[in-house]
Design a protein around this motif. Structure first.
Motif, short mmCIF file in Angstrom:
data_model
loop_
_atom_site.label_atom_id
_atom_site.label_comp_id
_atom_site.label_asym_id
_atom_site.label_seq_id
_atom_site.Cartn_x
_atom_site.Cartn_y
_atom_site.Cartn_z
N GLU A 61 36.57 58.30 -27.73
CA GLU A 61 37.99 58.23 -28.09
C GLU A 61 38.86 58.76 -26.95
N CYS A 62 38.42 59.82 -26.31
CA CYS A 62 39.18 60.37 -25.17
C CYS A 62 39.23 59.37 -24.01
N ILE A 63 38.12 58.68 -23.77
CA ILE A 63 38.09 57.68 -22.70
C ILE A 63 39.07 56.55 -23.03
N LYS A 64 39.11 56.13 -24.29
CA LYS A 64 40.02 55.06 -24.68
C LYS A 64 41.48 55.50 -24.51
N GLU A 65 41.76 56.77 -24.77
CA GLU A 65 43.13 57.26 -24.68
C GLU A 65 43.54 57.58 -23.24
N MET A 66 42.61 58.19 -22.45
CA MET A 66 43.00 58.72 -21.15
C MET A 66 42.33 58.05 -19.96
N GLY A 67 41.37 57.18 -20.21
CA GLY A 67 40.68 56.52 -19.11
C GLY A 67 39.39 57.21 -18.72
N SER A 68 38.76 56.70 -17.71
CA SER A 68 37.46 57.17 -17.24
C SER A 68 37.52 58.64 -16.82
N ALA A 69 36.42 59.33 -17.04
CA ALA A 69 36.34 60.76 -16.70
C ALA A 69 35.57 60.99 -15.40
N ASP A 70 35.39 59.94 -14.61
CA ASP A 70 34.65 60.12 -13.36
C ASP A 70 35.42 61.05 -12.43
N ASN A 71 34.70 61.77 -11.64
CA ASN A 71 35.27 62.72 -10.67
C ASN A 71 36.11 63.82 -11.32
N SER A 72 35.84 64.13 -12.56
CA SER A 72 36.54 65.25 -13.18
C SER A 72 35.51 66.30 -13.58
N ASP A 73 35.92 67.55 -13.49
CA ASP A 73 35.03 68.63 -13.91
C ASP A 73 35.87 69.80 -14.37
N THR A 74 35.20 70.85 -14.81
CA THR A 74 35.89 72.02 -15.34
C THR A 74 35.82 73.20 -14.39
N GLU A 75 35.44 72.95 -13.14
CA GLU A 75 35.23 74.05 -12.20
C GLU A 75 36.48 74.89 -11.99
N VAL A 76 37.63 74.26 -11.82
CA VAL A 76 38.86 75.00 -11.57
C VAL A 76 39.25 75.84 -12.79
N SER A 77 39.21 75.23 -13.97
CA SER A 77 39.60 75.98 -15.17
C SER A 77 38.61 77.10 -15.48
N GLU A 78 37.32 76.89 -15.22
CA GLU A 78 36.35 77.95 -15.45
C GLU A 78 36.56 79.10 -14.48
N ALA A 79 36.85 78.82 -13.23
CA ALA A 79 37.09 79.88 -12.25
C ALA A 79 38.35 80.66 -12.62
N THR A 80 39.38 79.96 -13.06
CA THR A 80 40.61 80.63 -13.48
C THR A 80 40.35 81.52 -14.68
N HIS A 81 39.58 81.02 -15.64
CA HIS A 81 39.25 81.79 -16.84
C HIS A 81 38.51 83.08 -16.45
N LYS A 82 37.54 82.97 -15.56
CA LYS A 82 36.78 84.15 -15.12
C LYS A 82 37.70 85.18 -14.48
N ASN A 83 38.60 84.73 -13.63
CA ASN A 83 39.52 85.66 -12.98
C ASN A 83 40.46 86.33 -13.97
N LEU A 84 40.96 85.56 -14.94
CA LEU A 84 41.85 86.14 -15.94
C LEU A 84 41.13 87.18 -16.78
N ILE A 85 39.90 86.90 -17.18
CA ILE A 85 39.12 87.86 -17.96
C ILE A 85 38.88 89.13 -17.16
N LYS A 86 38.55 88.98 -15.90
CA LYS A 86 38.32 90.16 -15.05
C LYS A 86 39.59 90.98 -14.91
N ASP A 87 40.73 90.33 -14.76
CA ASP A 87 42.00 91.06 -14.64
C ASP A 87 42.29 91.86 -15.91
N VAL A 88 42.09 91.24 -17.06
CA VAL A 88 42.35 91.93 -18.32
C VAL A 88 41.36 93.08 -18.50
N TYR A 89 40.11 92.88 -18.13
CA TYR A 89 39.12 93.96 -18.24
C TYR A 89 39.51 95.15 -17.37
#
Length: 102
Positions: A61-89
């Motif tokens: 359903e996401c592919i139909k709505e937004m198109g192909s997911a090739d060349n996409s990953d979660t690396e940037v958002s995961e790195a940001t999440h790790k940094n935010l958690i470390k800052d709060v800690y």
């Protein structure tokens, strides 16, 4: 395991036609038919907490709505999440830190 491999390979296609999306759907059906095979490797022996597998079912359903997911990953958002958690800690008193972080 073949269904999981098929899903991963097909999902990475640059162009996804209706026919290819049907192949992707067939792979998802194979995963859902054989999901019980993952149980021996689960700590809790429960399928209900395999969130990453359940998120696959929204993929078409996401592919139909937004198109192909090739060349996409979660690396940037995961790195940001790790940094935010470390800052709060760091600003917590590090004793019973989870309630402070939330």
């Amino acid at each position: 395991l073949k269904s999981v491999t098929d899903f991963i390979l097909i999902a990475g296609y640059h162009s996804l036609t209706e026919t290819i999306l049907r192949y992707l759907q067939d792979a998802l059906h194979g995963i859902s038919r054989n999901i019980h095979l993952f149980l021996p490797y689960r700590h809790y022996q429960s399928i209900s907490k395999i969130h990453k597998i359940y998120s696959l079912f929204d993929y078409i359903e996401c592919i139909k709505e937004m198109g192909s997911a090739d060349n996409s990953d979660t690396e940037v958002s995961e790195a940001t999440h790790k940094n935010l958690i470390k800052d709060v800690y760091r600003v917590s008193n590090m004793v019973d830190n989870i309630p402070q972080m939330l």
